[in-house]
Design an enzyme around this catalytic site. Structure first.
Site, PDB file in Angstrom:
ATOM      1  N   GLU A 165       0.990  -1.240   0.061  1.00 40.49           N
ATOM      2  CA  GLU A 165      -0.176   0.008  -0.067  1.00 40.49           C
ATOM      3  C   GLU A 165       0.821   1.281  -0.034  1.00 40.49           C
ATOM      4  O   GLU A 165       2.033   1.134   0.282  1.00 40.49           O
ATOM      5  CB  GLU A 165      -0.985  -0.050   1.338  1.00 40.49           C
ATOM      6  CG  GLU A 165      -1.996  -1.222   1.193  1.00 40.49           C
ATOM      7  CD  GLU A 165      -2.930  -1.222   2.180  1.00 40.49           C
ATOM      8  OE1 GLU A 165      -2.675  -0.136   3.291  1.00 40.49           O
ATOM      9  OE2 GLU A 165      -3.708  -2.040   2.555  1.00 40.49           O
ATOM     10  N   GLY A 201       1.344   3.793   1.932  1.00 40.01           N
ATOM     11  CA  GLY A 201       1.984   4.041   3.267  1.00 40.01           C
ATOM     12  C   GLY A 201       2.704   2.775   4.097  1.00 40.01           C
ATOM     13  O   GLY A 201       2.973   3.302   5.157  1.00 40.01           O
ATOM     14  N   GLU A 219       9.292 -17.307  -3.152  1.00 41.43           N
ATOM     15  CA  GLU A 219       9.290 -16.015  -3.969  1.00 41.43           C
ATOM     16  C   GLU A 219      10.791 -15.513  -3.928  1.00 41.43           C
ATOM     17  O   GLU A 219      11.486 -15.170  -5.003  1.00 41.43           O
ATOM     18  CB  GLU A 219       8.288 -15.012  -3.599  1.00 41.43           C
ATOM     19  CG  GLU A 219       8.403 -13.637  -4.060  1.00 41.43           C
ATOM     20  CD  GLU A 219       7.379 -12.649  -3.600  1.00 41.43           C
ATOM     21  OE1 GLU A 219       7.759 -11.612  -3.852  1.00 41.43           O
ATOM     22  OE2 GLU A 219       6.763 -13.060  -2.618  1.00 41.43           O
ATOM     23  N   GLN A 234      29.961  -1.724 -18.099  1.00 37.93           N
ATOM     24  CA  GLN A 234      31.280  -1.190 -18.141  1.00 37.93           C
ATOM     25  C   GLN A 234      32.051  -1.393 -19.253  1.00 37.93           C
ATOM     26  O   GLN A 234      32.606  -0.396 -20.121  1.00 37.93           O
ATOM     27  CB  GLN A 234      32.002  -1.089 -16.924  1.00 37.93           C
ATOM     28  CG  GLN A 234      33.041   0.164 -16.809  1.00 37.93           C
ATOM     29  CD  GLN A 234      32.503   1.649 -16.652  1.00 37.93           C
ATOM     30  OE1 GLN A 234      31.616   1.613 -16.306  1.00 37.93           O
ATOM     31  NE2 GLN A 234      33.503   2.456 -16.819  1.00 37.93           N
ATOM     32  N   GLY A 288      11.128  -8.501  -0.555  1.00 35.76           N
ATOM     33  CA  GLY A 288      11.869  -8.008   0.688  1.00 35.76           C
ATOM     34  C   GLY A 288      13.225  -7.382   0.282  1.00 35.76           C
ATOM     35  O   GLY A 288      13.974  -8.050  -0.265  1.00 35.76           O
TER      36      GLY A 288
END
Length: 385
Positions: free
Chosen positions: A128, A130, A248, A342, A370
């Site tokens: 969400e 917040g 996950e 690079q 996470g």
């Protein structure tokens, strides 16, 4: 070193996927990037190939194969070509484990056939505006109607991968208040039909990478969700989320390894072809040393993900294992891809070269599923710290 994590069936599947990508994805990929997602028929094409049903039990129309190795093959082959299958990774890698583990038999019969065919695409809505990583702090809420037939859902979600094209979204919401002693209490998962009145897709968010994977804001205004579409038990969502996070994070680790491996391959080919001061870039000692270090890092990442794939298949892949795999592979891949870019010089910054796409796509791996900081906290806790 010989790789033993995949068998002959996996490798035959790999050849099929590699040919499919070369023939049906690479030629049109720039069009997908411009649109922001693949055409809907592409997902049905994945359904025809059987990709969405690999882990689904045969009684629901799938292949009934347990484990994540076939999905890992798809991830590796997409990275090898510098492409993606849009939001299909969320469909199979994030949503499917919830449906297989927590949906009832009636729900599986209702949802899984269309899930497998690609006629029903899915997403999961946790974050969400917040909350971010603080899932216990979410405020999107659903109250049960007086007659007990449906929930009334209100709130908003953001950063929802697949949110633009999804037909069903697993919405994590609060169905009862938290308590000071347990902020995780009272969270549930509703499988919301996106055609419901009051359901709205807000902005399609523009990202620096993953350009063919649509990401959206969602809002819910008095959305009626039948009680038959509650996934699992009311109030148990936080434990469900914790249950599925390891796979996950394993998927993200595999993706990071695969992108780093592809980056080394792209860079090796580039430095062989590129001429500077009358000789190929590959002839310079610095080039050789950089690629030697990168190749060694890729070998280490491969060992970690292969061990994770085996552990997951045997049912002993822990949350701490997942955190270590994700932390190591995402952080190491970032360094490898940066070094490979690079070596491309100015051309590495141009989007016409796949190394630029890998660089942008890889960055989010240290954030979603996470953050690296959260992974460190999990690892430290597992060490008793």
């Amino acid at each position: 070193m010989r790789r033993t994590v995949f068998n002959e069936d996996h490798e035959a599947f790999r050849e099929t996927i590699r040919d499919f990508i070369a023939n049906e994805v690479v030629p049109v990929y720039p069009e997908w990037e411009e649109a922001g997602y693949p055409p809907r028929d592409f997902y049905r094409r994945l359904g025809e190939l059987g990709i969405f049903g690999i882990e689904v039990p045969e009684e629901y129309g799938g292949a009934g194969i347990t484990g994540w190795k076939f999905s890992a093959v798809v991830t590796e082959e997409c990275a090898r070509a510098g492409v993606s299958f849009g939001s299909s990774g969320v469909h199979t890698g994030l949503v499917l484990p919830y449906l297989l583990e927590f949906a009832g038999d009636e729900q599986k019969k209702r949802w899984l056939p269309d899930f497998i065919s690609g006629d029903m695409m899915t997403a999961i809505a946790m974050t969400e505006p917040g909350t971010g990583s603080d899932l216990a702090g979410m405020t999107t809420a659903a109250r049960l109607s007086e007659d007990g037939t449906h929930y009334v859902l209100n709130g908003a979600k953001t950063f929802i991968t697949g949110g633009v094209v999804a037909d069903r979204v697993l919405v994590v919401c609060r169905t009862s208040p938290a308590t000071p002693e347990d902020r995780r209490r009272g969270l549930s998962i509703l499988v919301v039909d996106t055609k419901s009145e009051g359901y709205a897709v807000g902005r399609k968010l523009e990202k620096i990478g993953l350009r063919t994977s649509d990401t959206a804001e969602l809002s819910f205004t008095d959305v009626k969700v039948p009680v038959e579409d509650l996934l699992g038990e009311e109030g148990k969502a936080f434990s469900y989320l914790a249950h599925n996070l390891p796979v996950e994070r394993l998927a993200i680790a595999v993706g990071s390894y695969a992108q780093a491996d592809a980056a080394v391959r792209f860079a090796t080919q580039y430095v062989r072809d590129r001429k500077v001061f009358g000789k190929s870039v590959a002839e310079f000692q610095n080039t050789k040393f950089v690629l030697a270090e990168c190749a060694s890092d890729v070998d280490a990442m491969q060992a970690v993900v292969d061990r994770g794939l085996e552990a997951h298949e045997h049912g002993d892949f822990t949350a701490a294992d997942a955190a270590r795999a994700k932390l190591f592979c995402t952080e190491t891949a970032a360094k490898v891809i940066d070094r490979c870019l690079q070596l491309h010089g100015g051309y590495g910054y141009m989007l016409e070269y796949p190394i630029a796409r890998l660089y942008a796509d890889n960055r989010v791996h240290r954030i979603y599923g996470g953050t690296s900081e959260v992974m460190k906290s999990i690892i430290a806790k597992s060490m008793g710290l």
